[in-house]
Scaffold this motif. Structure first.
Motif, PDB file in Angstrom:
ATOM      1  N   ILE A  81      -5.321  -5.757   5.800  1.00  0.00           N
ATOM      2  CA  ILE A  81      -5.992  -4.454   5.826  1.00  0.00           C
ATOM      3  C   ILE A  81      -4.964  -3.328   5.870  1.00  0.00           C
ATOM      4  CG2 ILE A  81      -7.431  -2.942   7.273  1.00  0.00           C
ATOM      5  CD1 ILE A  81      -9.035  -5.509   8.006  1.00  0.00           C
ATOM      6  N   VAL A  82      -3.940  -3.489   6.715  1.00  0.00           N
ATOM      7  CA  VAL A  82      -2.893  -2.473   6.818  1.00  0.00           C
ATOM      8  C   VAL A  82      -2.188  -2.312   5.475  1.00  0.00           C
ATOM      9  CG1 VAL A  82      -0.669  -1.930   7.869  1.00  0.00           C
ATOM     10  CG2 VAL A  82      -2.558  -2.693   9.301  1.00  0.00           C
ATOM     11  N   LEU A  83      -1.814  -3.418   4.838  1.00  0.00           N
ATOM     12  CA  LEU A  83      -1.141  -3.349   3.542  1.00  0.00           C
ATOM     13  C   LEU A  83      -2.038  -2.731   2.475  1.00  0.00           C
ATOM     14  CD1 LEU A  83       0.872  -6.675   3.379  1.00  0.00           C
ATOM     15  CD2 LEU A  83       1.750  -4.361   3.600  1.00  0.00           C
ATOM     16  N   PHE A  84      -3.321  -3.028   2.534  1.00  0.00           N
ATOM     17  CA  PHE A  84      -4.261  -2.431   1.579  1.00  0.00           C
ATOM     18  C   PHE A  84      -4.220  -0.912   1.670  1.00  0.00           C
ATOM     19  CE2 PHE A  84      -8.524  -0.649   0.876  1.00  0.00           C
ATOM     20  CZ  PHE A  84      -8.669  -0.927  -0.472  1.00  0.00           C
ATOM     21  N   PHE A  85      -4.290  -0.390   2.909  1.00  0.00           N
ATOM     22  CA  PHE A  85      -4.283   1.062   3.075  1.00  0.00           C
ATOM     23  C   PHE A  85      -2.929   1.670   2.727  1.00  0.00           C
ATOM     24  CE2 PHE A  85      -8.051   0.202   5.788  1.00  0.00           C
ATOM     25  CZ  PHE A  85      -8.948   0.962   5.057  1.00  0.00           C
ATOM     26  N   VAL A  86      -1.849   0.962   3.021  1.00  0.00           N
ATOM     27  CA  VAL A  86      -0.521   1.456   2.643  1.00  0.00           C
ATOM     28  C   VAL A  86      -0.406   1.533   1.132  1.00  0.00           C
ATOM     29  CG1 VAL A  86       1.937   0.877   2.615  1.00  0.00           C
ATOM     30  CG2 VAL A  86       0.671   0.746   4.745  1.00  0.00           C
ATOM     31  N   MET A  87      -0.818   0.476   0.423  1.00  0.00           N
ATOM     32  CA  MET A  87      -0.734   0.467  -1.038  1.00  0.00           C
ATOM     33  C   MET A  87      -1.660   1.522  -1.651  1.00  0.00           C
ATOM     34  SD  MET A  87       1.628  -1.537  -1.678  1.00  0.00           S
ATOM     35  CE  MET A  87       1.493  -1.476  -3.433  1.00  0.00           C
ATOM     36  N   LYS A  88      -2.820   1.730  -1.036  1.00  0.00           N
ATOM     37  CA  LYS A  88      -3.737   2.756  -1.519  1.00  0.00           C
ATOM     38  C   LYS A  88      -3.099   4.139  -1.385  1.00  0.00           C
ATOM     39  CE  LYS A  88      -8.704   3.506  -1.113  1.00  0.00           C
ATOM     40  NZ  LYS A  88      -9.066   3.290  -2.468  1.00  0.00           N
ATOM     41  N   ALA A  89      -2.423   4.393  -0.267  1.00  0.00           N
ATOM     42  CA  ALA A  89      -1.749   5.676  -0.061  1.00  0.00           C
ATOM     43  C   ALA A  89      -0.603   5.859  -1.051  1.00  0.00           C
ATOM     44  CB  ALA A  89      -1.238   5.778   1.371  1.00  0.00           C
ATOM     45  N   VAL A  90       0.160   4.792  -1.279  1.00  0.00           N
ATOM     46  CA  VAL A  90       1.273   4.873  -2.230  1.00  0.00           C
ATOM     47  C   VAL A  90       0.745   5.136  -3.643  1.00  0.00           C
ATOM     48  CG1 VAL A  90       3.088   3.514  -3.360  1.00  0.00           C
ATOM     49  CG2 VAL A  90       2.875   3.483  -0.875  1.00  0.00           C
ATOM     50  N   ALA A  91      -0.322   4.456  -4.024  1.00  0.00           N
ATOM     51  CA  ALA A  91      -0.908   4.669  -5.354  1.00  0.00           C
ATOM     52  C   ALA A  91      -1.416   6.102  -5.495  1.00  0.00           C
ATOM     53  CB  ALA A  91      -2.034   3.679  -5.609  1.00  0.00           C
ATOM     54  N   SER A  92      -2.003   6.641  -4.433  1.00  0.00           N
ATOM     55  CA  SER A  92      -2.490   8.012  -4.469  1.00  0.00           C
ATOM     56  C   SER A  92      -1.335   8.995  -4.653  1.00  0.00           C
ATOM     57  CB  SER A  92      -3.244   8.326  -3.174  1.00  0.00           C
ATOM     58  OG  SER A  92      -3.608   9.679  -3.138  1.00  0.00           O
ATOM     59  N   LEU A  93      -0.249   8.793  -3.915  1.00  0.00           N
ATOM     60  CA  LEU A  93       0.918   9.657  -4.066  1.00  0.00           C
ATOM     61  C   LEU A  93       1.521   9.537  -5.457  1.00  0.00           C
ATOM     62  CD1 LEU A  93       2.732   9.215  -0.645  1.00  0.00           C
ATOM     63  CD2 LEU A  93       1.646  11.277  -1.519  1.00  0.00           C
ATOM     64  N   LYS A  94       1.584   8.307  -5.951  1.00  0.00           N
ATOM     65  CA  LYS A  94       2.148   8.081  -7.282  1.00  0.00           C
ATOM     66  C   LYS A  94       1.302   8.775  -8.340  1.00  0.00           C
ATOM     67  CE  LYS A  94       3.739   4.352 -10.240  1.00  0.00           C
ATOM     68  NZ  LYS A  94       3.840   2.907 -10.438  1.00  0.00           N
ATOM     69  N   ASN A  95      -0.012   8.679  -8.220  1.00  0.00           N
ATOM     70  CA  ASN A  95      -0.900   9.350  -9.176  1.00  0.00           C
ATOM     71  C   ASN A  95      -0.746  10.865  -9.108  1.00  0.00           C
ATOM     72  OD1 ASN A  95      -1.944   7.002 -10.217  1.00  0.00           O
ATOM     73  ND2 ASN A  95      -3.701   6.971  -8.842  1.00  0.00           N
ATOM     74  N   ARG A  96      -0.573  11.389  -7.898  1.00  0.00           N
ATOM     75  CA  ARG A  96      -0.412  12.834  -7.746  1.00  0.00           C
ATOM     76  C   ARG A  96       0.853  13.312  -8.447  1.00  0.00           C
ATOM     77  NH1 ARG A  96      -0.229  14.924  -1.877  1.00  0.00           N
ATOM     78  NH2 ARG A  96      -2.338  14.128  -1.931  1.00  0.00           N
ATOM     79  N   PHE A  97       1.973  12.594  -8.238  1.00  0.00           N
ATOM     80  CA  PHE A  97       3.222  12.987  -8.868  1.00  0.00           C
ATOM     81  C   PHE A  97       3.170  12.794 -10.376  1.00  0.00           C
ATOM     82  CE2 PHE A  97       5.047  12.211  -4.543  1.00  0.00           C
ATOM     83  CZ  PHE A  97       5.366  13.544  -4.294  1.00  0.00           C
ATOM     84  N   THR A  98       2.535  11.735 -10.843  1.00  0.00           N
ATOM     85  CA  THR A  98       2.395  11.496 -12.274  1.00  0.00           C
ATOM     86  C   THR A  98       1.563  12.603 -12.906  1.00  0.00           C
ATOM     87  OG1 THR A  98       2.514   9.122 -11.891  1.00  0.00           O
ATOM     88  CG2 THR A  98       1.652   9.821 -14.007  1.00  0.00           C
ATOM     89  N   HIS A  99       0.494  12.994 -12.223  1.00  0.00           N
ATOM     90  CA  HIS A  99      -0.376  14.056 -12.742  1.00  0.00           C
ATOM     91  C   HIS A  99       0.395  15.373 -12.817  1.00  0.00           C
ATOM     92  CE1 HIS A  99      -4.059  16.119 -13.680  1.00  0.00           C
ATOM     93  NE2 HIS A  99      -3.890  16.952 -12.667  1.00  0.00           N
ATOM     94  N   GLU A 100       1.217  15.686 -11.809  1.00  0.00           N
ATOM     95  CA  GLU A 100       2.013  16.911 -11.833  1.00  0.00           C
ATOM     96  C   GLU A 100       3.027  16.891 -12.978  1.00  0.00           C
ATOM     97  OE1 GLU A 100       3.752  17.329  -7.986  1.00  0.00           O
ATOM     98  OE2 GLU A 100       1.854  17.842  -7.018  1.00  0.00           O
ATOM     99  N   GLU A 101       3.638  15.727 -13.231  1.00  0.00           N
ATOM    100  CA  GLU A 101       4.587  15.614 -14.334  1.00  0.00           C
ATOM    101  C   GLU A 101       3.897  15.813 -15.667  1.00  0.00           C
ATOM    102  OE1 GLU A 101       6.487  11.850 -13.903  1.00  0.00           O
ATOM    103  OE2 GLU A 101       7.590  12.436 -12.113  1.00  0.00           O
ATOM    104  N   GLU A 102       2.683  15.280 -15.822  1.00  0.00           N
ATOM    105  CA  GLU A 102       1.942  15.453 -17.067  1.00  0.00           C
ATOM    106  C   GLU A 102       1.600  16.917 -17.290  1.00  0.00           C
ATOM    107  OE1 GLU A 102      -1.437  12.898 -16.742  1.00  0.00           O
ATOM    108  OE2 GLU A 102      -0.279  11.082 -17.134  1.00  0.00           O
ATOM    109  N   GLU A 103       1.243  17.625 -16.209  1.00  0.00           N
ATOM    110  CA  GLU A 103       0.927  19.046 -16.345  1.00  0.00           C
ATOM    111  C   GLU A 103       2.162  19.825 -16.778  1.00  0.00           C
ATOM    112  OE1 GLU A 103      -0.708  20.368 -12.661  1.00  0.00           O
ATOM    113  OE2 GLU A 103      -2.657  19.460 -13.035  1.00  0.00           O
TER     114      GLU A 103
END
Length: 131
Positions: A81-103
């Motif tokens: 469960i802990v790893l699930f939430f950690v990976m979810k947070a990392v994926a969210s951060l990665k998507n945010r940075f990827t989205h900013e780079e695309e913009e």
């Protein structure tokens, strides 16, 4: 044969895997600490205890240490469960940075826009002159 071995070791996949294993072993201590020092006190407060190893069942003179198994499953579930939430947070951060780079990539260079406009005007002028 030595050259083949050197080429095998130098391949990117082997090095990437080695780095992954080292990082995973370092991350293990972080996850274990998070589970034992942060999560388990809450579980202990809710359940009264987090040590199930004392639970045994005796059948026909055979002792089954069910508590050890329950402890392993319980620990696995909490870590999962802990790893699930950690990976979810990392994926969210990665998507945010990827989205900013695309913009940033989508922004049109003013010089390029001006040159494109001049080219189009020259084409129109050339077409109207040829008619």
């Amino acid at each position: 044969m030595l050259k083949e071995f050197r080429d095998f070791i130098a391949k990117g996949n082997v090095l990437d895997m080695a780095i992954g294993v080292v990082m995973a072993s370092a991350f293990t201590s972080i996850v274990n600490s998070m589970v034992s020092d942060i999560i388990m006190p809450f579980v202990e407060a809710a359940l009264g205890s987090t040590d199930f190893t004392s639970i045994v069942v005796k059948v026909a003179g055979i002792t089954f240490r069910i508590g050890n198994f329950m402890q392993a499953v319980f620990t696995f579930l909490i870590i999962s469960i802990v790893l699930f939430f950690v990976m979810k947070a990392v994926a969210s951060l990665k998507n945010r940075f990827t989205h900013e780079e695309e913009e940033e990539e989508e922004e049109v260079d003013p010089t390029e826009a001006l040159l494109t406009e001049i080219r189009d005007l020259l084409r129109e002028e050339k077409q109207s002159a040829s008619k």
